[in-house]
Scaffold this active site. Structure first.
Site, mmCIF file in Angstrom:
data_model
loop_
_atom_site.group_PDB
_atom_site.id
_atom_site.type_symbol
_atom_site.label_atom_id
_atom_site.label_comp_id
_atom_site.label_asym_id
_atom_site.label_seq_id
_atom_site.Cartn_x
_atom_site.Cartn_y
_atom_site.Cartn_z
ATOM 1 N N ARG A 1 73.226 74.537 72.166
ATOM 2 C CA ARG A 1 72.445 73.804 72.046
ATOM 3 C C ARG A 1 72.387 72.093 71.481
ATOM 4 N NH1 ARG A 1 68.449 76.484 73.351
ATOM 5 N NH2 ARG A 1 68.310 78.410 72.893
ATOM 6 N N ASN B 1 61.363 64.756 75.073
ATOM 7 C CA ASN B 1 62.622 66.128 74.113
ATOM 8 C C ASN B 1 63.601 66.835 75.560
ATOM 9 O OD1 ASN B 1 63.339 68.952 73.549
ATOM 10 N ND2 ASN B 1 60.971 69.114 72.924
ATOM 11 N N HIS C 1 64.508 66.519 68.966
ATOM 12 C CA HIS C 1 63.817 68.182 69.503
ATOM 13 C C HIS C 1 63.136 68.116 68.141
ATOM 14 C CE1 HIS C 1 67.103 67.963 72.341
ATOM 15 N NE2 HIS C 1 67.954 67.066 71.639
ATOM 16 N N TYR D 1 59.941 77.496 67.466
ATOM 17 C CA TYR D 1 59.473 76.464 67.619
ATOM 18 C C TYR D 1 57.970 76.066 66.825
ATOM 19 C CZ TYR D 1 62.837 76.201 71.285
ATOM 20 O OH TYR D 1 63.747 76.425 71.424
ATOM 21 N N ASP E 1 71.675 59.294 83.184
ATOM 22 C CA ASP E 1 72.197 57.921 84.373
ATOM 23 C C ASP E 1 70.569 57.499 84.456
ATOM 24 O OD1 ASP E 1 74.743 58.948 84.926
ATOM 25 O OD2 ASP E 1 74.287 59.861 86.424
HETATM 26 C C1 DHK Z 1 63.733 72.764 72.777
HETATM 27 C C2 DHK Z 1 64.011 73.441 74.164
HETATM 28 O O1 DHK Z 1 63.579 74.329 74.573
HETATM 29 C C3 DHK Z 1 65.878 73.954 73.894
HETATM 30 O O2 DHK Z 1 66.819 74.174 74.836
HETATM 31 C C4 DHK Z 1 66.494 72.583 73.112
HETATM 32 C C5 DHK Z 1 64.273 71.935 71.530
HETATM 33 C C6 DHK Z 1 65.407 72.722 71.326
HETATM 34 C C7 DHK Z 1 63.535 71.869 70.559
HETATM 35 O O3 DHK Z 1 63.975 72.402 69.686
HETATM 36 O O4 DHK Z 1 62.730 71.133 70.925
HETATM 37 O O5 DHK Z 1 67.336 73.589 72.791
#
Ligand code: DHK
Length: 149
Positions: free
Chosen positions: A113, A76, A102, A24, A89
């Site tokens: 995912r 997100n 994402h 991330y 919904d």
């Molecule tokens: C962030 C998350 O926490 C995951 O559960 C998703 C997403 C991906 C992201 O890439 O920001 O699968």
């Protein structure tokens, strides 16, 4: 008063920067918020930036965005992407444009995912651009609603 874009973040995104940084990245949620505010400001918009680990709270915020006639909504949904009919919904009630973001490219990751409930309510989906995806989403909404450049 500038029009407002809601930017909603789902579970565990409060841990950005320290959570699996090899996936991330090192930017924190505070960095994302700053990026969103700067980008929104550039388009004459305001950003209402929030994060929650609780599905119902996110549903409440979507309803709030609708009631307050937000110019658009960026979400997100994180872990709720693949599970939440309640968030889908709520988003389906929005007239303003919704963009799903994402940080990672969910299509290059585990199979589970990849199937998003949320995409059905989204005008666009941005994934794999890192936190820049949020700025791209704000710019896209600004164009959709004809905000100033
Ligand atoms: C962030 C998350 O926490 C995951 O559960 C998703 C997403 C991906 C992201 O890439 O920001 O699968």
């Amino acid at each position: 008063m500038p029009k407002t874009i809601y930017v909603l973040n789902g579970p565990n995104l409060n841990l950005l920067g320290s959570r699996e940084p090899e996936i991330y990245g090192r930017a924190t949620l505070a960095d994302v918020e700053k990026l969103c505010r700067t980008t929104a400001d550039r388009h004459g918009l305001a950003a209402e930036f929030r994060q929650s680990n609780h599905e119902g709270e996110i549903v409440d915020w979507i309803q709030q965005a609708r009631a307050e006639k937000a110019a658009g909504l960026i979400i997100n949904p994180a872990g709720y992407t693949t599970t939440s009919v309640a968030i889908l919904d709520a988003l389906l009630t929005m007239e303003a444009p919704v963009i799903e973001v994402h940080i990672t490219n969910i299509h290059r990751r585990e199979q589970f995912r990849r199937r998003s409930y949320i995409s059905q309510a989204a005008r666009a989906v941005i994934c794999g651009c890192g936190i820049d995806g949020y700025a791209l989403a704000i710019t896209a909404i600004a164009a959709m609603v004809g905000a100033k450049d």
